[in-house]
Design an enzyme around this catalytic site. Structure first.
Site, PDB file in Angstrom:
ATOM      1  CB  CYS A 319      -0.958   0.004   1.195  1.00 14.99           C
ATOM      2  SG  CYS A 319      -0.140  -0.094   2.795  1.00 14.99           S
ATOM      3  CD  GLU A 353      -3.311  -2.004  -1.379  1.00 14.91           C
ATOM      4  OE1 GLU A 353      -3.214  -2.966  -0.610  1.00 14.91           O
ATOM      5  OE2 GLU A 353      -3.636  -0.869  -1.005  1.00 14.91           O
TER       6      GLU A 353
END
Length: 361
Positions: A319, A353
Site C-alpha cells: 500500500c 496499491e
C-alpha cells in the site's frame, strides 16, 4: 497531495499513478505493470464521520487535514457505497427524532459489503443502557442493518458484530466475516481484482505457501486453493479469530494459522527458540516455495526482508510504493520482478496499491 473528487479527471489521475509506479520500479527492470482501475464513484465500502452540532442539530462532518475545528458538513458522500448513501439520511433522521439515539453521539461508522450486508457503529460520550438498546433494536430492524453502540469501556451489539462479504475469484465465491473495528480492504471492486491477480500470479503449485500479515484471510482463502499447504501468521487477535471463522466457513482445510510476528517467525524458522504457539506444527515438514506478504505502509523491516530472501518466489502486495521500492532494492541481488500491477484502491488521492511477483535469479 489529494485530488478533488472529479470523475471526469479520473483517467488523468490514474495515468499519473501508473507513471509514478513505473518510475519507482524502473531501476529494477520491471515489466509494464498491469493496471486495475476503480469504479469512479460509490467504491468505498466503509466510511467514518464525526458529528458536529450546528443550529441545535447534529450533522455528519469531515475535516480538512490540520483543520480539526473547522467542520465541513455533509449530507451525502459520493465515494462511499450506494448503501452508505442510502443509510446516511435515514440514520440522521433517527438520531434527530430520538433523544436516546442522539444524546452525546459523536461519531458514526458504516461498514457495507458488495454482498449487500451493512453494519453501523454509533459512538457516545455517555454510558449506554437498556433504553438505548430498545431504540437501537428498532433502528436496526427499520434499516435492515446490525447496530453497535460504543461508549467508554462498553459495547452493545444489536444483530452481529461483523458484516459478511462474498467475493468471486476464478469462478469460486468465497465468504468473509469482516469484524467491526478490524481492517478490511475499503474498495471491494478493486479488492476482488487484487485477489484475482494474486491467484493468477501464484499459479498452480505442488509446494507450500508462507503468508505474513494474513489479516482476516482476505488473500489466504483463494491462495490456499493453489498450493499444497499454507502457514499463515497474524498478530491481531480479532483478525485471527475472523480468519479462523472464514477458513471454516469456506471449508478450506489446508491452512495452519499462528499468532506470531514476522520477527518471531524468523526466530522459529532459524531455530533460535521454540514457541508454545507453534506446538503441534512441524516447520520442517513444510516445503515453502512462495512467501506472500501484505505489510503495513512502512513496508517490511530489514530482518523480515531477509526472511523473504530465502524463498524462491515472493508475492508482495503493497500500500506504499516507496517502501515497496526500498524493499525490492534490498532484494534485487537475489530476486527479479517477473510481474507487477497497480490497483487503484484509493481514487482521487495519491495513495496506490501495487503488487509484484519476485522470483529468484
Amino acid at each position: 497531495m489529494s485530488a478533488a473528487f472529479d470523475p471526469s479527471s479520473y483517467a488523468t489521475q490514474l495515468d499519473a499513478k501508473v507513471a509514478r509506479l513505473r518510475e519507482l520500479l524502473a531501476p529494477f527492470g520491471a515489466p509494464e505493470p498491469a493496471v486495475f482501475d476503480s469504479p469512479r464513484e460509490h467504491y468505498r465500502l466503509r466510511a467514518e464521520f464525526r458529528l458536529w452540532r450546528e443550529d441545535g442539530q447534529r450533522h455528519y462532518a469531515m475535516f480538512a487535514p490540520g483543520e480539526k475545528h473547522k467542520a465541513i458538513l455533509i449530507d451525502d458522500f459520493p465515494i462511499a457505497s450506494e448503501r452508505i448513501n442510502a443509510l446516511m439520511p435515514r440514520l440522521k433522521a433517527a438520531w434527530q427524532a430520538s433523544e436516546e439515539l442522539g444524546n452525546r453521539l459523536f461519531q458514526v461508522e458504516f461498514l457495507t459489503t458488495l454482498a449487500g450486508d451493512a453494519m453501523i457503529t454509533m459512538c457516545y460520550h455517555r454510558p449506554l443502557d437498556e433504553a438505548w438498546e430498545v431504540e437501537a433494536r428498532q433502528l436496526a430492524e427499520a434499516l435492515g442493518v446490525s447496530v453497535i453502540g460504543r461508549s467508554k469501556g462498553k459495547r452493545l451489539v444489536i444483530g452481529r458484530d461483523y458484516a459478511v462479504e462474498k467475493l468471486d475469484v476464478a469462478g469460486r465465491v468465497f465468504s468473509y466475516r469482516q469484524p467491526e473495528g478490524a481492517f478490511t480492504q475499503p474498495n471491494g471492486a478493486v479488492n476482488q481484482k487484487m485477489l484475482s491477480w494474486a491467484f493468477e500470479a501464484i499459479g498452480e503449485r505442488e509446494d507450500d505457501l508462507l503468508e505474513l500479515y494474513c489479516g482476516n484471510g482476505n488473500f489466504t482463502l483463494p491462495l490456499a486453493t493453489r498450493v499444497r499447504q499454507v502457514l499463515a501468521t497474524e498478530i491481531s487477535k480479532t483478525s485471527v479469530n475472523a480468519a479462523l471463522s472464514n477458513l471454516d466457513e469456506n471449508a478450506v482445510d489446508n491452512v495452519r494459522l499462528v499468532r506470531l510476528s514476522a520477527e518471531e517467525l524468523t526466530q522459529a524458522l532459524n531455530e533460535v527458540r521454540p514457541f508454545r504457539r507453534l506446538e503441534g506444527i512441524d516447520l520442517k515438514s513444510y516445503q515453502f516455495g512462495t512467501v506472500f506478504v501484505d505489510p503495513p505502509r512502512a513496508g517490511m523491516d530489514p530482518d523480515t526482508c531477509e526472511l523473504t530472501r530465502r524463498f524462491e518466489r515472493i508475492l508482495y502486495i503493497s500500500c506504499n510504493p516507496e517502501t515497496l521500492a526500498a524493499n525490492i532494492a534490498q532484494l534485487q541481488d537475489t530476486h527479479r520482478i517477473e510481474r507487477c500491477a497497480l490497483f487503484d484502491q484509493f481514487p482521487y488521492t495519491h495513495h496506490m496499491e501495487s503488487g509484484v511477483l519476485l522470483v529468484r535469479r
